[in-house]
Design a protein around this motif. Structure first.
Motif, PDB file in Angstrom:
ATOM      1  N   VAL A  10       0.848  -1.186   0.000  1.00 36.12           N
ATOM      2  CA  VAL A  10       0.000   0.000   0.000  1.00 36.12           C
ATOM      3  C   VAL A  10       0.889   1.244   0.000  1.00 36.12           C
ATOM      4  O   VAL A  10       2.015   1.211   0.500  1.00 36.12           O
ATOM      5  CB  VAL A  10      -0.954   0.049   1.220  1.00 36.12           C
ATOM      6  CG1 VAL A  10      -1.957  -1.066   1.158  1.00 36.12           C
ATOM      7  CG2 VAL A  10      -0.206   0.017   2.516  1.00 36.12           C
ATOM      8  N   VAL A  40      -4.349   6.025   3.080  1.00 35.80           N
ATOM      9  CA  VAL A  40      -3.954   5.113   2.012  1.00 35.80           C
ATOM     10  C   VAL A  40      -4.310   5.774   0.679  1.00 35.80           C
ATOM     11  O   VAL A  40      -5.461   6.120   0.434  1.00 35.80           O
ATOM     12  CB  VAL A  40      -4.669   3.749   2.149  1.00 35.80           C
ATOM     13  CG1 VAL A  40      -4.334   2.843   0.975  1.00 35.80           C
ATOM     14  CG2 VAL A  40      -4.305   3.084   3.456  1.00 35.80           C
ATOM     15  N   ALA A  43      -3.752   0.875  -3.068  1.00 34.44           N
ATOM     16  CA  ALA A  43      -3.554  -0.461  -2.496  1.00 34.44           C
ATOM     17  C   ALA A  43      -3.395  -1.459  -3.628  1.00 34.44           C
ATOM     18  O   ALA A  43      -4.033  -1.343  -4.678  1.00 34.44           O
ATOM     19  CB  ALA A  43      -4.742  -0.841  -1.614  1.00 34.44           C
ATOM     20  N   CYS A  47      -4.543  -6.795  -1.567  1.00 33.38           N
ATOM     21  CA  CYS A  47      -4.923  -6.240  -0.258  1.00 33.38           C
ATOM     22  C   CYS A  47      -6.385  -6.580   0.027  1.00 33.38           C
ATOM     23  O   CYS A  47      -7.250  -6.356  -0.803  1.00 33.38           O
ATOM     24  CB  CYS A  47      -4.730  -4.729  -0.239  1.00 33.38           C
ATOM     25  SG  CYS A  47      -3.012  -4.250  -0.253  1.00 33.38           S
ATOM     26  N   LYS A  51      -8.258  -0.172   1.668  1.00 26.19           N
ATOM     27  CA  LYS A  51      -8.483   0.318   0.305  1.00 26.19           C
ATOM     28  C   LYS A  51      -8.111   1.789   0.260  1.00 26.19           C
ATOM     29  O   LYS A  51      -7.911   2.427   1.301  1.00 26.19           O
ATOM     30  CB  LYS A  51      -9.939   0.101  -0.108  1.00 26.19           C
ATOM     31  CG  LYS A  51     -10.942   0.811   0.764  1.00 26.19           C
ATOM     32  CD  LYS A  51     -12.351   0.403   0.402  1.00 26.19           C
ATOM     33  CE  LYS A  51     -13.394   1.070   1.256  1.00 26.19           C
ATOM     34  NZ  LYS A  51     -13.219   0.974   2.681  1.00 26.19           N
ATOM     35  N   GLU A  78       0.827  -4.673   3.630  1.00 30.39           N
ATOM     36  CA  GLU A  78      -0.448  -4.583   4.342  1.00 30.39           C
ATOM     37  C   GLU A  78      -0.281  -5.090   5.785  1.00 30.39           C
ATOM     38  O   GLU A  78      -0.938  -4.599   6.701  1.00 30.39           O
ATOM     39  CB  GLU A  78      -1.511  -5.385   3.600  1.00 30.39           C
ATOM     40  CG  GLU A  78      -2.892  -5.243   4.181  1.00 30.39           C
ATOM     41  CD  GLU A  78      -3.929  -6.039   3.426  1.00 30.39           C
ATOM     42  OE1 GLU A  78      -5.099  -5.643   3.474  1.00 30.39           O
ATOM     43  OE2 GLU A  78      -3.573  -7.053   2.799  1.00 30.39           O
TER      44      GLU A  78
END
Length: 86
Positions: A10, A40, A43, A47, A51, A78
């Motif tokens: 991410v 974030v 991603a 993942c 998100k 992650e």
């Protein structure tokens, strides 16, 4: 964003550092600690729990820092994310 993370990686933008304490005391740059939370931005396809757009808490020394378009970003697995803010 031109960079797409692979697998379970991410890309996180660290939240802004606090300028002063809750008591109103200003913190000098030399005494500031880097925040352990951020948003974030992207991603990877594997993942499952995070998100883009999620606000997360991550380990202090997690991931690798890099600059892109003048922004300081972090790319991490992650698994390095400790929690997602609801």
């Amino acid at each position: 964003m031109a960079l797409k993370p692979l697998n379970d990686r991410v890309i996180v933008k660290r939240k802004e550092e606090e300028e002063k304490t809750a008591g109103g005391i200003y913190i000098p740059d030399s005494a500031k600690e880097k925040p352990q939370g951020g948003e974030v931005l992207a991603a990877g396809p594997e993942c499952q729990t995070v998100k883009a757009g999620d606000t997360v808490l991550f380990a202090k020394y997690a991931g690798s820092e890099f600059s892109m378009d003048g922004e300081e970003l972090i790319i991490m697995r992650e698994d390095d994310i400790l929690g997602v803010f609801a």
